[in-house]
Design a protein around this motif. Structure first.
Motif, PDB file in Angstrom:
ATOM      1  N   THR A  33       0.837  -1.203   0.000  1.00  0.00           N
ATOM      2  CA  THR A  33       0.000   0.000   0.000  1.00  0.00           C
ATOM      3  C   THR A  33       0.870   1.251   0.000  1.00  0.00           C
ATOM      4  OG1 THR A  33      -0.090  -0.038   2.407  1.00  0.00           O
ATOM      5  CG2 THR A  33      -1.857  -1.185   1.217  1.00  0.00           C
ATOM      6  N   ASN A  34       0.237   2.400  -0.285  1.00  0.00           N
ATOM      7  CA  ASN A  34       0.919   3.694  -0.274  1.00  0.00           C
ATOM      8  C   ASN A  34       2.092   3.754  -1.236  1.00  0.00           C
ATOM      9  OD1 ASN A  34      -0.820   4.732   1.779  1.00  0.00           O
ATOM     10  ND2 ASN A  34       0.409   3.643   3.304  1.00  0.00           N
ATOM     11  N   ASN A  35       1.904   3.145  -2.403  1.00  0.00           N
ATOM     12  CA  ASN A  35       2.946   3.225  -3.407  1.00  0.00           C
ATOM     13  C   ASN A  35       3.150   4.663  -3.859  1.00  0.00           C
ATOM     14  OD1 ASN A  35       1.391   0.597  -3.648  1.00  0.00           O
ATOM     15  ND2 ASN A  35       3.263   0.095  -4.734  1.00  0.00           N
ATOM     16  N   PRO A  36       4.349   5.033  -4.317  1.00  0.00           N
ATOM     17  CA  PRO A  36       4.539   6.368  -4.885  1.00  0.00           C
ATOM     18  C   PRO A  36       3.577   6.598  -6.054  1.00  0.00           C
ATOM     19  CG  PRO A  36       6.644   5.263  -4.582  1.00  0.00           C
ATOM     20  CD  PRO A  36       5.587   4.239  -4.338  1.00  0.00           C
ATOM     21  N   THR A  37       3.155   7.852  -6.245  1.00  0.00           N
ATOM     22  CA  THR A  37       2.274   8.161  -7.371  1.00  0.00           C
ATOM     23  C   THR A  37       2.926   7.785  -8.683  1.00  0.00           C
ATOM     24  OG1 THR A  37       1.229   9.962  -6.162  1.00  0.00           O
ATOM     25  CG2 THR A  37       1.044  10.006  -8.563  1.00  0.00           C
ATOM     26  N   ALA A  38       4.214   8.070  -8.819  1.00  0.00           N
ATOM     27  CA  ALA A  38       4.945   7.752 -10.052  1.00  0.00           C
ATOM     28  C   ALA A  38       6.216   6.986  -9.716  1.00  0.00           C
ATOM     29  CB  ALA A  38       5.288   9.023 -10.811  1.00  0.00           C
ATOM     30  N   ALA A  39       6.609   6.072 -10.604  1.00  0.00           N
ATOM     31  CA  ALA A  39       7.884   5.395 -10.426  1.00  0.00           C
ATOM     32  C   ALA A  39       9.031   6.356 -10.689  1.00  0.00           C
ATOM     33  CB  ALA A  39       7.973   4.187 -11.352  1.00  0.00           C
ATOM     34  N   ILE A  40       8.937   7.139 -11.792  1.00  0.00           N
ATOM     35  CA  ILE A  40       9.980   8.104 -12.145  1.00  0.00           C
ATOM     36  C   ILE A  40       9.328   9.450 -12.407  1.00  0.00           C
ATOM     37  CG2 ILE A  40      11.805   8.705 -13.768  1.00  0.00           C
ATOM     38  CD1 ILE A  40      12.127   5.736 -14.383  1.00  0.00           C
ATOM     39  N   THR A  41       9.831  10.491 -11.758  1.00  0.00           N
ATOM     40  CA  THR A  41       9.334  11.848 -11.965  1.00  0.00           C
ATOM     41  C   THR A  41      10.476  12.735 -12.426  1.00  0.00           C
ATOM     42  OG1 THR A  41       7.629  11.625 -10.260  1.00  0.00           O
ATOM     43  CG2 THR A  41       8.235  13.856 -10.896  1.00  0.00           C
ATOM     44  N   ILE A  42      10.272  13.415 -13.550  1.00  0.00           N
ATOM     45  CA  ILE A  42      11.278  14.337 -14.082  1.00  0.00           C
ATOM     46  C   ILE A  42      10.910  15.750 -13.664  1.00  0.00           C
ATOM     47  CG2 ILE A  42      12.294  15.306 -16.179  1.00  0.00           C
ATOM     48  CD1 ILE A  42      11.810  12.588 -17.503  1.00  0.00           C
ATOM     49  N   LYS A  43      11.831  16.412 -12.964  1.00  0.00           N
ATOM     50  CA  LYS A  43      11.620  17.777 -12.493  1.00  0.00           C
ATOM     51  C   LYS A  43      12.776  18.685 -12.889  1.00  0.00           C
ATOM     52  CE  LYS A  43       8.699  16.950  -8.420  1.00  0.00           C
ATOM     53  NZ  LYS A  43       8.556  17.240  -6.968  1.00  0.00           N
ATOM     54  N   ALA A  44      13.397  18.406 -14.019  1.00  0.00           N
ATOM     55  CA  ALA A  44      14.512  19.228 -14.488  1.00  0.00           C
ATOM     56  C   ALA A  44      14.511  19.250 -16.003  1.00  0.00           C
ATOM     57  CB  ALA A  44      15.845  18.685 -13.965  1.00  0.00           C
ATOM     58  N   ASP A  45      15.209  20.221 -16.584  1.00  0.00           N
ATOM     59  CA  ASP A  45      15.434  20.271 -18.020  1.00  0.00           C
ATOM     60  C   ASP A  45      16.657  19.416 -18.360  1.00  0.00           C
ATOM     61  OD1 ASP A  45      13.377  22.144 -18.132  1.00  0.00           O
ATOM     62  OD2 ASP A  45      14.770  23.830 -17.923  1.00  0.00           O
ATOM     63  N   GLY A  46      16.793  19.077 -19.636  1.00  0.00           N
ATOM     64  CA  GLY A  46      17.985  18.374 -20.077  1.00  0.00           C
ATOM     65  C   GLY A  46      18.137  16.989 -19.483  1.00  0.00           C
ATOM     66  N   VAL A  47      17.033  16.241 -19.408  1.00  0.00           N
ATOM     67  CA  VAL A  47      17.045  14.896 -18.819  1.00  0.00           C
ATOM     68  C   VAL A  47      16.824  13.848 -19.905  1.00  0.00           C
ATOM     69  CG1 VAL A  47      15.815  13.297 -17.287  1.00  0.00           C
ATOM     70  CG2 VAL A  47      16.264  15.659 -16.553  1.00  0.00           C
ATOM     71  N   THR A  48      17.601  12.778 -19.854  1.00  0.00           N
ATOM     72  CA  THR A  48      17.414  11.620 -20.736  1.00  0.00           C
ATOM     73  C   THR A  48      17.165  10.382 -19.885  1.00  0.00           C
ATOM     74  OG1 THR A  48      18.834  12.492 -22.502  1.00  0.00           O
ATOM     75  CG2 THR A  48      18.509  10.111 -22.445  1.00  0.00           C
ATOM     76  N   ILE A  49      16.141   9.610 -20.252  1.00  0.00           N
ATOM     77  CA  ILE A  49      15.900   8.287 -19.667  1.00  0.00           C
ATOM     78  C   ILE A  49      15.878   7.300 -20.823  1.00  0.00           C
ATOM     79  CG2 ILE A  49      14.332   6.836 -18.337  1.00  0.00           C
ATOM     80  CD1 ILE A  49      13.266   9.308 -16.999  1.00  0.00           C
ATOM     81  N   ASP A  50      16.803   6.347 -20.834  1.00  0.00           N
ATOM     82  CA  ASP A  50      17.007   5.501 -22.005  1.00  0.00           C
ATOM     83  C   ASP A  50      17.296   4.068 -21.567  1.00  0.00           C
ATOM     84  OD1 ASP A  50      17.804   4.292 -24.391  1.00  0.00           O
ATOM     85  OD2 ASP A  50      19.191   5.892 -24.963  1.00  0.00           O
ATOM     86  N   GLY A  51      16.450   3.137 -22.020  1.00  0.00           N
ATOM     87  CA  GLY A  51      16.795   1.726 -21.909  1.00  0.00           C
ATOM     88  C   GLY A  51      16.360   1.015 -20.652  1.00  0.00           C
ATOM     89  N   PHE A  52      15.219   1.426 -20.054  1.00  0.00           N
ATOM     90  CA  PHE A  52      14.733   0.807 -18.826  1.00  0.00           C
ATOM     91  C   PHE A  52      13.438   0.036 -19.073  1.00  0.00           C
ATOM     92  CE2 PHE A  52      17.480   4.122 -17.321  1.00  0.00           C
ATOM     93  CZ  PHE A  52      18.050   3.594 -16.170  1.00  0.00           C
ATOM     94  N   LYS A  53      13.122  -0.842 -18.137  1.00  0.00           N
ATOM     95  CA  LYS A  53      11.775  -1.371 -17.982  1.00  0.00           C
ATOM     96  C   LYS A  53      11.212  -0.761 -16.701  1.00  0.00           C
ATOM     97  CE  LYS A  53       8.976  -5.577 -17.491  1.00  0.00           C
ATOM     98  NZ  LYS A  53       8.984  -7.060 -17.380  1.00  0.00           N
ATOM     99  N   VAL A  54      10.054  -0.116 -16.810  1.00  0.00           N
ATOM    100  CA  VAL A  54       9.413   0.528 -15.665  1.00  0.00           C
ATOM    101  C   VAL A  54       8.100  -0.202 -15.421  1.00  0.00           C
ATOM    102  CG1 VAL A  54       8.536   2.691 -14.722  1.00  0.00           C
ATOM    103  CG2 VAL A  54      10.465   2.729 -16.326  1.00  0.00           C
ATOM    104  N   THR A  55       7.919  -0.743 -14.217  1.00  0.00           N
ATOM    105  CA  THR A  55       6.753  -1.591 -13.989  1.00  0.00           C
ATOM    106  C   THR A  55       6.289  -1.520 -12.534  1.00  0.00           C
ATOM    107  OG1 THR A  55       5.884  -3.828 -14.369  1.00  0.00           O
ATOM    108  CG2 THR A  55       8.108  -3.670 -13.449  1.00  0.00           C
ATOM    109  N   ASN A  56       5.120  -2.122 -12.276  1.00  0.00           N
ATOM    110  CA  ASN A  56       4.544  -2.205 -10.934  1.00  0.00           C
ATOM    111  C   ASN A  56       4.416  -0.842 -10.263  1.00  0.00           C
ATOM    112  OD1 ASN A  56       4.163  -4.975 -11.033  1.00  0.00           O
ATOM    113  ND2 ASN A  56       6.149  -5.433 -10.129  1.00  0.00           N
ATOM    114  N   PHE A  57       4.060   0.175 -11.065  1.00  0.00           N
ATOM    115  CA  PHE A  57       3.891   1.514 -10.515  1.00  0.00           C
ATOM    116  C   PHE A  57       2.445   1.739 -10.102  1.00  0.00           C
ATOM    117  CE2 PHE A  57       4.129   1.479 -15.148  1.00  0.00           C
ATOM    118  CZ  PHE A  57       2.898   1.993 -15.521  1.00  0.00           C
ATOM    119  N   ASN A  58       2.234   2.740  -9.273  1.00  0.00           N
ATOM    120  CA  ASN A  58       0.904   3.010  -8.748  1.00  0.00           C
ATOM    121  C   ASN A  58       0.048   3.702  -9.796  1.00  0.00           C
ATOM    122  OD1 ASN A  58      -1.290   3.387  -7.051  1.00  0.00           O
ATOM    123  ND2 ASN A  58      -0.427   5.198  -6.079  1.00  0.00           N
TER     124      ASN A  58
END
Length: 288
Positions: free
Chosen positions: A94-119
């Motif tokens: 219970t009480n899982n984070p709202t998001a698995a990954i949150t981007i709060k900056a400019d100039g960000v790259t996310i490459d090559g992941f599996k993102v799963t079991n998020f709320n």
């Protein structure tokens, strides 16, 4: 240089490509983010990195860095890729984070992941200002590439695979104009698997009355965006008032409904739509 981190490991490279630190486990990703400066790269090896139950924020990226999984540069297809996956998942309970990954900056790259079991959200890109700020809330130079975003069995029934446009406080009171500039979204496979889900969504719901959301210079190519189990989900959707300028949406497979309007000066071509597609565009090139 060799940037392939061993399984379970996290390697930090500075902006000159020098390997400066090594870590391990999910807390190692957070430690690398803490140690990183603008322009650094974080390379994460194969394995499962679980957000702990004490962390209600998920993985928050608030610096201009690149985050690379073992499959960086390899398009996601919805099945495990050769060489393993770098998996980021919410903890089970219970009480899982709202998001698995949150981007709060400019100039960000996310490459090559599996993102799963998020709320609720797999990856969310939030704007830069709170509801009390003035001026334009800007987020720019965001790259989300070659990620496999799949809901799993955890969390809220209504969910977003990848969400763009919320502000940093989730407030309904913000009246700021917001701009998302220079977005690259390519090589991803997104499947959130429930009939009420939104695999890819742009929203101005949190802009409040009078605030607009403009997406400019977006490249969206080579993605597969799946539908819910009955094909009833809007798999590419916008909520509230947005405009899209100078967008290139090419060679994607949209397996559910597609809804996009407010488009101008853009190219939409080579896409496959397996359900109904709703498109409102002017001064644009649209072709099979």
């Amino acid at each position: 240089w060799d940037v392939t981190a061993p399984a379970g490991s996290v390697w930090l490279f500075n902006s000159s490509g020098i390997h400066v630190s090594s870590y391990s486990g999910y807390t190692g990703i957070e430690s690398a983010l803490t140690a990183a400066s603008s322009g650094f790269e974080i390379h994460v090896g194969a394995g499962t990195f679980t957000i702990p139950g004490t962390d209600q924020n998920g993985l928050v990226i608030d610096k201009s860095v690149g985050l690379y999984g073992i499959q960086s540069g390899v398009a996601a297809t919805g099945v495990a890729r050769s060489g393993g996956e770098t998996i980021i998942e919410s903890w089970i309970g219970t009480n899982n984070p709202t998001a698995a990954i949150t981007i709060k900056a400019d100039g960000v790259t996310i490459d090559g992941f599996k993102v799963t079991n998020f709320n609720r959200d797999g990856i969310t890109v939030q704007q830069s200002a709170t509801e009390t700020a003035t001026g334009v809330s800007l987020r720019e130079n965001i790259s989300i590439l070659n990620n496999w975003v799949v809901k799993g069995a955890v969390g809220a029934a209504t969910s977003n695979g990848v969400l763009f446009g919320e502000n940093t406080t989730n407030s309904t009171n913000s009246t700021l104009d917001a701009t998302l500039d220079n977005l690259s979204f390519s090589g991803n496979y997104v499947d959130v698997g429930t009939s009420s889900a939104r695999p890819v969504a742009f929203t101005s719901q949190f802009r409040g009355s009078g605030g607009s959301f403009v997406v400019s210079d977006m490249v969206m190519s080579g993605n597969t965006v799946a539908a819910g189990p009955n094909g009833t989900s809007v798999n590419f959707a916008q909520y509230g008032a947005q405009t899209f300028t100078n967008a290139s949406i090419t060679n994607n497979d949209f397996l559910g409904y597609f809804s996009l309007s407010g488009v101008s000066g853009s190219t939409i071509s080579g896409n496959e739509f397996l359900k109904r597609a709703y498109l409102g565009a002017v001064s644009s090139t649209i072709s099979n």
